[in-house]
Design an enzyme around this catalytic site. Structure first.
Site, mmCIF file in Angstrom:
data_model
loop_
_atom_site.group_PDB
_atom_site.id
_atom_site.type_symbol
_atom_site.label_atom_id
_atom_site.label_comp_id
_atom_site.label_asym_id
_atom_site.label_seq_id
_atom_site.Cartn_x
_atom_site.Cartn_y
_atom_site.Cartn_z
ATOM 1 N N GLY A 68 0.796 -1.226 0.000
ATOM 2 C CA GLY A 68 0.000 0.000 0.000
ATOM 3 C C GLY A 68 0.826 1.272 0.000
ATOM 4 O O GLY A 68 1.821 1.408 -0.728
ATOM 5 N N LYS A 122 -7.607 7.184 14.674
ATOM 6 C CA LYS A 122 -7.070 8.173 13.738
ATOM 7 C C LYS A 122 -7.266 9.598 14.266
ATOM 8 O O LYS A 122 -6.439 10.486 14.017
ATOM 9 C CB LYS A 122 -7.719 7.993 12.357
ATOM 10 C CG LYS A 122 -7.364 6.646 11.708
ATOM 11 C CD LYS A 122 -5.851 6.432 11.594
ATOM 12 C CE LYS A 122 -5.490 5.208 10.792
ATOM 13 N NZ LYS A 122 -4.046 5.012 10.663
ATOM 14 N N THR A 177 -6.180 0.050 -1.854
ATOM 15 C CA THR A 177 -5.124 -0.782 -1.254
ATOM 16 C C THR A 177 -5.788 -1.959 -0.537
ATOM 17 O O THR A 177 -6.985 -1.904 -0.241
ATOM 18 C CB THR A 177 -4.275 0.005 -0.225
ATOM 19 O OG1 THR A 177 -5.104 0.320 0.896
ATOM 20 C CG2 THR A 177 -3.685 1.271 -0.808
ATOM 21 N N TYR A 193 -11.332 2.270 14.804
ATOM 22 C CA TYR A 193 -10.428 2.838 13.795
ATOM 23 C C TYR A 193 -10.559 4.365 13.772
ATOM 24 O O TYR A 193 -9.550 5.083 13.796
ATOM 25 C CB TYR A 193 -10.776 2.252 12.426
ATOM 26 C CG TYR A 193 -9.885 2.710 11.300
ATOM 27 C CD1 TYR A 193 -8.639 2.121 11.071
ATOM 28 C CD2 TYR A 193 -10.289 3.729 10.426
ATOM 29 C CE1 TYR A 193 -7.821 2.534 10.023
ATOM 30 C CE2 TYR A 193 -9.479 4.142 9.384
ATOM 31 C CZ TYR A 193 -8.247 3.548 9.186
ATOM 32 O OH TYR A 193 -7.441 3.961 8.147
HETATM 33 P P1 NAD Z 1 -1.983 -1.893 3.855
HETATM 34 O O1 NAD Z 1 -2.797 -2.893 4.593
HETATM 35 O O2 NAD Z 1 -1.700 -2.071 2.408
HETATM 36 O O3 NAD Z 1 -0.600 -1.650 4.618
HETATM 37 C C1 NAD Z 1 -0.498 -1.636 6.011
HETATM 38 C C2 NAD Z 1 0.787 -2.357 6.409
HETATM 39 O O4 NAD Z 1 0.943 -2.272 7.834
HETATM 40 C C3 NAD Z 1 0.772 -3.855 6.060
HETATM 41 O O5 NAD Z 1 1.907 -4.177 5.275
HETATM 42 C C4 NAD Z 1 0.799 -4.552 7.413
HETATM 43 O O6 NAD Z 1 1.502 -5.783 7.411
HETATM 44 C C5 NAD Z 1 1.470 -3.499 8.283
HETATM 45 N N1 NAD Z 1 1.197 -3.685 9.711
HETATM 46 C C6 NAD Z 1 0.020 -4.023 10.291
HETATM 47 N N2 NAD Z 1 0.174 -4.140 11.619
HETATM 48 C C7 NAD Z 1 1.479 -3.845 11.896
HETATM 49 C C8 NAD Z 1 2.245 -3.799 13.085
HETATM 50 N N3 NAD Z 1 1.700 -4.075 14.276
HETATM 51 N N4 NAD Z 1 3.553 -3.451 12.994
HETATM 52 C C9 NAD Z 1 4.119 -3.193 11.795
HETATM 53 N N5 NAD Z 1 3.440 -3.242 10.631
HETATM 54 C C10 NAD Z 1 2.126 -3.560 10.677
HETATM 55 O O7 NAD Z 1 -2.733 -0.524 4.087
HETATM 56 P P2 NAD Z 1 -2.586 0.968 3.525
HETATM 57 O O8 NAD Z 1 -3.875 1.312 2.894
HETATM 58 O O9 NAD Z 1 -1.330 1.181 2.791
HETATM 59 O O10 NAD Z 1 -2.546 1.719 4.924
HETATM 60 C C11 NAD Z 1 -1.445 2.438 5.411
HETATM 61 C C12 NAD Z 1 -1.964 3.444 6.412
HETATM 62 O O11 NAD Z 1 -2.909 4.309 5.757
HETATM 63 C C13 NAD Z 1 -2.694 2.838 7.605
HETATM 64 O O12 NAD Z 1 -2.326 3.533 8.790
HETATM 65 C C14 NAD Z 1 -4.156 3.087 7.276
HETATM 66 O O13 NAD Z 1 -4.958 3.158 8.426
HETATM 67 C C15 NAD Z 1 -4.078 4.414 6.552
HETATM 68 N N6 NAD Z 1 -5.221 4.735 5.700
HETATM 69 C C16 NAD Z 1 -5.608 3.887 4.711
HETATM 70 C C17 NAD Z 1 -6.719 4.225 3.939
HETATM 71 C C18 NAD Z 1 -7.222 3.302 2.865
HETATM 72 O O14 NAD Z 1 -8.316 3.530 2.317
HETATM 73 N N7 NAD Z 1 -6.482 2.264 2.505
HETATM 74 C C19 NAD Z 1 -7.406 5.420 4.143
HETATM 75 C C20 NAD Z 1 -6.967 6.259 5.151
HETATM 76 C C21 NAD Z 1 -5.875 5.913 5.934
#
Ligand code: NAD
Length: 263
Positions: free
Chosen positions: A18, A166, A197, A162
């Site tokens: 992601g 945030k 993602t 969640y």
């Molecule tokens: P993703 O699931 O592709 O990536 C998240 C990564 O975090 C994964 O590789 C996972 O293995 C790792 N992870 C989980 N728990 C962990 C831990 N305890 N220690 C270390 N690594 C850990 O998700 P993404 O969409 O790339 O999300 C990245 C960030 O963006 C997150 O904080 C998510 O909340 C935030 N976010 C995502 C979205 C969305 O729509 N995808 C929207 C807003 C915010």
């Protein structure tokens, strides 16, 4: 090494996929040395290969880390010591659990798990970055903490643990920015909109109704891409954003500014 991040040592958590992976690719392309950290060691190895595919001479290393455990984060930050200490800390790892629901239905253990990773993980990352900045005498550093647009808006599609986590990231980051401003340590939050993602797409699955409840509100008519977040992170990490501090940096295709849906 040339580039917008030349000479900077960067740590990225949640680097295996992601936003984290796209950011590692751009960081490497912009001349940074990158420690890629994730709890999933297997996925991390594949991710590192992807970075090297785009930038064969990138200086990167993998670090398996659970951000909810302080010792793990302390060791992660220390791993950049041999390069002269961290300059940019991207606290990006986060989860959105399938059992996260409303006030009545969310199990307490899911609440705790979510806060431990999404909030405590960001605190530990910020804490050990500050200690490292001081130890190495850094004067112009950047910490970017991933929050979400859901911290700014109320949604009737609940994921209470969640959303609360945030909101905590935004408040914590703002205060850290004020506390450390005179030391030259900047702190900003990234607020992504809904993305294409695994975190969100696997959660939505093939539930058409669940998807529609969200998609109808997108002004741009589409999910965002992880690389669109990564471009913003490069800006916040670089000295180009030297006067940007304490912001909720929103990259959401206009969603948080929408009243009536665009057609
Ligand atoms: P993703 O699931 O592709 O990536 C998240 C990564 O975090 C994964 O590789 C996972 O293995 C790792 N992870 C989980 N728990 C962990 C831990 N305890 N220690 C270390 N690594 C850990 O998700 P993404 O969409 O790339 O999300 C990245 C960030 O963006 C997150 O904080 C998510 O909340 C935030 N976010 C995502 C979205 C969305 O729509 N995808 C929207 C807003 C915010």
């Amino acid at each position: 090494m040339s580039g917008r991040l030349a000479g900077k040592n960067c740590i990225v958590t949640g680097a295996a996929g992601g936003i984290g992976l796209e950011t590692c690719i751009l960081f490497a392309k912009e001349g940074a040395s990158v420690v890629m950290a994730d709890i999933n060691g297997e996925a991390l190895e594949k991710a590192a290969a992807v970075v090297l595919h785009f930038k064969a001479d990138a200086r990167i290393k993998n670090f398996v880390c659970d951000v909810s455990r302080e010792e793990s984060v302390q060791n992660l930050v220390a791993s950049a010591d041999e390069w002269g200490g961290v300059d940019v800390m991207f606290n990006n790892a986060g989860i959105m659990h399938g059992l996260d629901a409303d006030a009545v239905e969310t199990p307490e253990k899911i609440w705790d798990l979510t806060q431990n990773i999404n909030v405590k993980g960001v605190w530990f990352g910020s804490k050990h970055a500050v200690l490292s900045f001081r130890k190495h005498g850094k004067k112009a550093t950047s910490v970017i903490n991933t929050a979400s647009f859901v911290a700014l808006m109320g949604a009737a599609t609940p994921q209470l643990a969640y959303t609360a986590s945030k909101g905590a990231v935004l408040a914590m980051t703002r205060e850290l920015a004020m506390i450390h401003a005179r030391e030259g340590f900047r702190f900003n939050s990234l607020c992504p909109g809904p993305l294409n993602t695994p975190l969100l797409q696997e959660w939505l699955g093939d539930d058409a109704e669940k998807r529609f409840r969200r998609e109808v509100h997108f002004p741009s008519g589409r999910f965002g891409e992880a690389i669109e977040q990564a471009h913003a992170v490069v800006f916040l990490a670089s000295d180009e954003s030297s006067f940007v501090n304490g912001t909720d940096f929103v990259v959401d295709g206009g969603l948080s500014k929408a009243y009536v849906t665009a057609l």
